[in-house]
Design a protein around this motif. Structure first.
Motif, PDB file in Angstrom:
ATOM      1  N   ARG A 214      47.334  46.235  66.040  1.00 28.70           N
ATOM      2  CA  ARG A 214      48.125  47.350  66.542  1.00 28.70           C
ATOM      3  C   ARG A 214      48.915  46.907  67.761  1.00 28.70           C
ATOM      4  O   ARG A 214      48.536  45.971  68.454  1.00 28.70           O
ATOM      5  N   ASP A 215      49.983  47.587  68.016  1.00 28.73           N
ATOM      6  CA  ASP A 215      50.681  47.343  69.272  1.00 28.73           C
ATOM      7  C   ASP A 215      49.886  47.965  70.415  1.00 28.73           C
ATOM      8  O   ASP A 215      49.631  47.323  71.419  1.00 28.73           O
ATOM      9  N   VAL A 216      49.513  49.221  70.228  1.00 27.50           N
ATOM     10  CA  VAL A 216      48.880  49.943  71.333  1.00 27.50           C
ATOM     11  C   VAL A 216      47.591  50.646  70.877  1.00 27.50           C
ATOM     12  O   VAL A 216      47.576  51.312  69.840  1.00 27.50           O
ATOM     13  N   TYR A 217      46.558  50.439  71.650  1.00 24.46           N
ATOM     14  CA  TYR A 217      45.317  51.176  71.435  1.00 24.46           C
ATOM     15  C   TYR A 217      45.211  52.191  72.576  1.00 24.46           C
ATOM     16  O   TYR A 217      45.298  51.826  73.747  1.00 24.46           O
ATOM     17  N   ILE A 218      45.083  53.453  72.241  1.00 26.47           N
ATOM     18  CA  ILE A 218      45.037  54.457  73.307  1.00 26.47           C
ATOM     19  C   ILE A 218      43.587  54.797  73.654  1.00 26.47           C
ATOM     20  O   ILE A 218      42.869  55.387  72.857  1.00 26.47           O
TER      21      ILE A 218
ATOM     22  N   LYS B 180      33.940  50.453  75.930  1.00 18.71           N
ATOM     23  CA  LYS B 180      33.829  50.372  74.478  1.00 18.71           C
ATOM     24  C   LYS B 180      35.215  50.429  73.842  1.00 18.71           C
ATOM     25  O   LYS B 180      35.510  49.699  72.887  1.00 18.71           O
ATOM     26  N   ALA B 181      36.068  51.282  74.392  1.00 22.69           N
ATOM     27  CA  ALA B 181      37.422  51.415  73.852  1.00 22.69           C
ATOM     28  C   ALA B 181      38.166  50.090  73.944  1.00 22.69           C
ATOM     29  O   ALA B 181      38.838  49.668  72.996  1.00 22.69           O
ATOM     30  N   LEU B 182      38.030  49.409  75.105  1.00 24.62           N
ATOM     31  CA  LEU B 182      38.738  48.136  75.266  1.00 24.62           C
ATOM     32  C   LEU B 182      38.205  47.088  74.300  1.00 24.62           C
ATOM     33  O   LEU B 182      38.972  46.288  73.742  1.00 24.62           O
ATOM     34  N   GLY B 183      36.902  47.092  74.085  1.00 26.53           N
ATOM     35  CA  GLY B 183      36.299  46.168  73.120  1.00 26.53           C
ATOM     36  C   GLY B 183      36.875  46.412  71.729  1.00 26.53           C
ATOM     37  O   GLY B 183      37.225  45.476  70.992  1.00 26.53           O
TER      38      GLY B 183
ATOM     39  N   LEU C 139      40.586  44.990  67.103  1.00 24.80           N
ATOM     40  CA  LEU C 139      41.683  45.362  66.214  1.00 24.80           C
ATOM     41  C   LEU C 139      42.924  44.514  66.447  1.00 24.80           C
ATOM     42  O   LEU C 139      43.927  44.677  65.773  1.00 24.80           O
ATOM     43  N   GLY C 140      42.831  43.629  67.429  1.00 19.41           N
ATOM     44  CA  GLY C 140      43.969  42.757  67.701  1.00 19.41           C
ATOM     45  C   GLY C 140      45.130  43.481  68.374  1.00 19.41           C
ATOM     46  O   GLY C 140      46.283  43.093  68.216  1.00 19.41           O
ATOM     47  N   ALA C 141      44.807  44.568  69.107  1.00 20.03           N
ATOM     48  CA  ALA C 141      45.885  45.310  69.777  1.00 20.03           C
ATOM     49  C   ALA C 141      46.497  44.464  70.893  1.00 20.03           C
ATOM     50  O   ALA C 141      45.814  43.638  71.502  1.00 20.03           O
ATOM     51  N   LYS C 142      47.781  44.672  71.143  1.00 22.27           N
ATOM     52  CA  LYS C 142      48.427  43.925  72.226  1.00 22.27           C
ATOM     53  C   LYS C 142      48.186  44.625  73.566  1.00 22.27           C
ATOM     54  O   LYS C 142      48.016  43.986  74.584  1.00 22.27           O
ATOM     55  N   TYR C 143      48.194  45.954  73.548  1.00 23.30           N
ATOM     56  CA  TYR C 143      48.043  46.717  74.778  1.00 23.30           C
ATOM     57  C   TYR C 143      46.999  47.810  74.610  1.00 23.30           C
ATOM     58  O   TYR C 143      46.804  48.334  73.511  1.00 23.30           O
ATOM     59  N   ALA C 144      46.359  48.142  75.731  1.00 23.97           N
ATOM     60  CA  ALA C 144      45.546  49.350  75.752  1.00 23.97           C
ATOM     61  C   ALA C 144      46.234  50.314  76.712  1.00 23.97           C
ATOM     62  O   ALA C 144      46.575  49.956  77.846  1.00 23.97           O
ATOM     63  N   LEU C 145      46.499  51.504  76.218  1.00 22.17           N
ATOM     64  CA  LEU C 145      47.059  52.540  77.080  1.00 22.17           C
ATOM     65  C   LEU C 145      45.882  53.382  77.549  1.00 22.17           C
ATOM     66  O   LEU C 145      45.172  53.970  76.736  1.00 22.17           O
TER      67      LEU C 145
ATOM     68  N   THR D 263      47.660  44.821  79.446  1.00 22.98           N
ATOM     69  CA  THR D 263      48.039  43.788  78.479  1.00 22.98           C
ATOM     70  C   THR D 263      46.789  43.000  78.149  1.00 22.98           C
ATOM     71  O   THR D 263      46.200  42.364  79.025  1.00 22.98           O
ATOM     72  N   LEU D 264      46.358  43.066  76.896  1.00 25.53           N
ATOM     73  CA  LEU D 264      45.032  42.537  76.576  1.00 25.53           C
ATOM     74  C   LEU D 264      44.976  41.012  76.606  1.00 25.53           C
ATOM     75  O   LEU D 264      43.923  40.441  76.880  1.00 25.53           O
ATOM     76  N   ALA D 265      46.112  40.359  76.342  1.00 27.68           N
ATOM     77  CA  ALA D 265      46.095  38.893  76.320  1.00 27.68           C
ATOM     78  C   ALA D 265      45.728  38.306  77.683  1.00 27.68           C
ATOM     79  O   ALA D 265      44.964  37.356  77.770  1.00 27.68           O
ATOM     80  N   ASP D 266      46.265  38.897  78.777  1.00 30.57           N
ATOM     81  CA  ASP D 266      45.988  38.318  80.096  1.00 30.57           C
ATOM     82  C   ASP D 266      45.273  39.275  81.042  1.00 30.57           C
ATOM     83  O   ASP D 266      45.004  38.951  82.194  1.00 30.57           O
ATOM     84  N   GLY D 267      44.974  40.466  80.573  1.00 38.82           N
ATOM     85  CA  GLY D 267      44.223  41.411  81.389  1.00 38.82           C
ATOM     86  C   GLY D 267      45.028  42.091  82.481  1.00 38.82           C
ATOM     87  O   GLY D 267      44.495  42.897  83.243  1.00 38.82           O
ATOM     88  N   SER D 268      46.334  41.797  82.570  1.00 41.08           N
ATOM     89  CA  SER D 268      47.137  42.411  83.630  1.00 41.08           C
ATOM     90  C   SER D 268      47.336  43.901  83.372  1.00 41.08           C
ATOM     91  O   SER D 268      47.330  44.347  82.223  1.00 41.08           O
ATOM     92  N   GLN D 269      47.490  44.660  84.449  1.00 40.01           N
ATOM     93  CA  GLN D 269      47.647  46.104  84.322  1.00 40.01           C
ATOM     94  C   GLN D 269      48.886  46.580  85.062  1.00 40.01           C
ATOM     95  O   GLN D 269      49.282  46.006  86.064  1.00 40.01           O
ATOM     96  N   ALA D 270      49.518  47.638  84.515  1.00 34.19           N
ATOM     97  CA  ALA D 270      50.654  48.227  85.217  1.00 34.19           C
ATOM     98  C   ALA D 270      50.547  49.725  85.130  1.00 34.19           C
ATOM     99  O   ALA D 270      50.006  50.260  84.169  1.00 34.19           O
ATOM    100  N   LYS D 271      51.055  50.415  86.192  1.00 34.80           N
ATOM    101  CA  LYS D 271      51.103  51.882  86.169  1.00 34.80           C
ATOM    102  C   LYS D 271      52.525  52.289  85.856  1.00 34.80           C
ATOM    103  O   LYS D 271      53.465  51.864  86.534  1.00 34.80           O
ATOM    104  N   LEU D 272      52.700  53.065  84.826  1.00 35.24           N
ATOM    105  CA  LEU D 272      54.052  53.388  84.374  1.00 35.24           C
ATOM    106  C   LEU D 272      54.180  54.880  84.078  1.00 35.24           C
ATOM    107  O   LEU D 272      53.230  55.514  83.615  1.00 35.24           O
TER     108      LEU D 272
END
Ligand code: ATP
Ligand code: MG
Length: 469
Positions: free
Chosen positions: A367-371, A407-410, A415-421, A437-446
């Motif tokens: 998925r692109d995004v896991y909410i 658990k949600a992040l796991g 599922l191979g999601a790129k991002y968790a919202l 961003t799940l690949a590098d763990g970085s976070q942004a507030k948007l």
């Protein structure tokens, strides 16, 4: 009907797909779709339109077109009876009989073992000879043959094919049909592609060659295996097809059809080769290439690819002038091919270079995004966010029940999601959403609009083809 009424308690029973049939599952189906989409695109650029023909037809159609003596018709078709006059029989109250008793009034129908016969039937039925000629059609879908299942050979398998029907048998038509298949395979980056061509003559010259072949084969009959011995009588050309090691030296000494073509066929064959060269299509002449279907004449071709073992033919085709006439239509020239989609896909999967670019890796099901949402208020926002993101073309996973963030992040990872919202009470009240961003763990507030823009930008970076659009 009331459920289970009058039914005995039944033991649970597990079912399996019938031998020779199989389920195609994600992520493999992504590759199937990509292959089919590419066929739509490439064939479209050659001016072909898609035709969809029925899965079953009168048995007689296949018997006539494919040939009653062929393996396909004589032993591989799924044939059953279609009680034609059933409504009449019901009206007359004659429904007591067994199926066998009704059979004489039934029509025999078969699951299609191939589609050329159906396309020709449709050409006639819809008076396509009145359209600008030639009519160029392509199809894709399942075919059915009762063969011994093995790698690359199934009882329900899929073909992608095309037919050119009309008044002309110009060699450039043959060459362009072949060019189109090769273009398609090139677009898919199919590896180890080898095109074999041959001419098997026509009504004038082939019978004489077949007789010559039969006479030569009779001289060496006791050195041949039982299959080939039988074929001396039924279909001597098929002996050339033999893969038996012990027969190879004998076959090599048999007369070549190229030396026995009539003038017209020889000229046509020479012109087809010239036309292929003009198109930069690389071919190999294979005098032993004969096709198993009765309707072929003159140009025949077969394409093999790597990674398929002995079932390595991914495409077979040829010219079949006269078939439309045989089926009651006007005199019509025809040429076509059928690609074995199952084998095409097997070969693509075997070659590593296409792996990254096709179903198994990059275009994976991720998925692109896991909410990851928590709390009722956040749930409402999450539903709305999912709707907006999906509308913008992103693949979104929205868990149906609340989960702890960990658990949600796991789950998002699995599922191979790129991002968790991440949507919790804070995010909702501040109107600032957390994107991880799940690949590098970085976070942004948007903010919500920023989030959409950010995701679109990132997607365009990953897929340059999207940038211009
Ligand atoms: P083969 O010699 O491999 O049996 P064929 O001559 O019977 O092939 P065609 O009737 O010309 O094949 O069909 C065209 C293509 O369809 C073949 O080249 C092959 O890729 C595919 N094909 C045919 N039969 C099967 C099958 N039972 N399972 C999977 N693919 C098949
Ligand atoms: Mg076959």
């Amino acid at each position: 009907m009331s459920e289970g009424a009058g039914k005995k308690e039944e033991k649970p029973r597990k079912f399996q797909a019938i031998r020779g049939t199989r389920d195609l599952l994600p992520p493999e189906t992504l590759l199937w779709n990509r292959v089919e989409q590419t066929a739509h695109e490439v064939f479209g650029t050659f001016g072909y339109g898609e035709i969809r023909v029925p899965i079953f037809e009168p048995t007689e159609l296949f018997a006539r077109a494919v040939g009653g003596e062929t393996d396909i018709v004589s032993k591989e078709m799924y044939t059953f009876s279609n009680p034609k006059s059933l409504p009449a029989m019901v009206r007359e109250g004659r429904t007591e009989g067994t199926l066998a008793e009704m059979l004489p009034e039934a029509e025999m129908i078969s699951l299609r073992p191939e589609a050329t016969a159906s396309v020709c039937r449709a050409y006639i039925e819809h008076n396509m000879q009145q359209q600008p000629q030639p009519v160029k059609l392509y199809y894709m879908g399942p075919m059915f043959r009762r063969e011994r299942p093995q790698k690359g050979r199934y009882r329900q398998f899929y073909q992608i094919g095309a037919e050119v029907l009309g008044g002309s048998d110009a060699p450039a038509i043959d060459a362009e049909v072949i060019e189109m298949v090769m273009t398609f395979f090139g677009r898919l980056e199919l590896q180890g592609v080898q095109l074999d061509i041959n001419s098997i003559g026509d009504r004038n010259c082939r019978p004489k060659y077949v007789e010559l072949l039969r006479a030569e084969l009779l001289k060496v009959k006791d050195k041949l295996g039982p299959d080939s011995q039988r074929r001396i009588e039924t279909n001597p050309l098929r002996v050339l097809d033999s893969k038996l090691e012990s027969e190879q030296a004998i076959i090599a000494k048999l007369p070549h059809i190229a030396d026995h073509l009539c003038e017209e066929c020889a000229a046509h064959y020479a012109a087809v080769k010239h036309q292929l060269e003009m198109r930069g299509v690389i071919y190999r002449e294979n005098w032993r290439l004969v096709r198993g279907l009765d309707y072929y004449m003159r140009t025949t071709f077969e394409i093999t690819a790597q990674g398929l073992g002995s079932q390595n033919a991914v495409c077979g085709g040829g010219r079949y002038d006269g078939l439309v006439e045989l089926l009651g239509g006007p005199p019509t020239k025809g040429i076509g091919f059928a690609i074995g989609e199952d084998r095409l896909i097997l070969s693509l999967q075997e070659s590593t270079s296409s792996l990254s670019a096709s179903g198994k890796g990059a275009v994976a099901t991720g998925r692109d995004v896991y909410i990851a949402w928590m709390g009722e208020r956040a749930h409402a926002t999450a539903i709305r966010a999912a709707k907006d993101l999906r509308k913008a073309g992103f693949s979104v996973e929205l868990p149906p029940v609340e989960q702890k963030f960990g658990k949600a992040l796991g789950q998002a990872d699995k599922l191979g999601a790129k991002y968790a919202l991440i949507l919790g009470d804070n995010e909702v009240s501040e109107g600032l959403w957390t994107l991880k961003t799940l690949a590098d763990g970085s976070q942004a507030k948007l903010t919500e609009p920023d989030l959409l823009n950010f995701l679109k930008r990132e997607k365009a970076k990953a897929d340059p083809s999207l940038r211009s659009g």
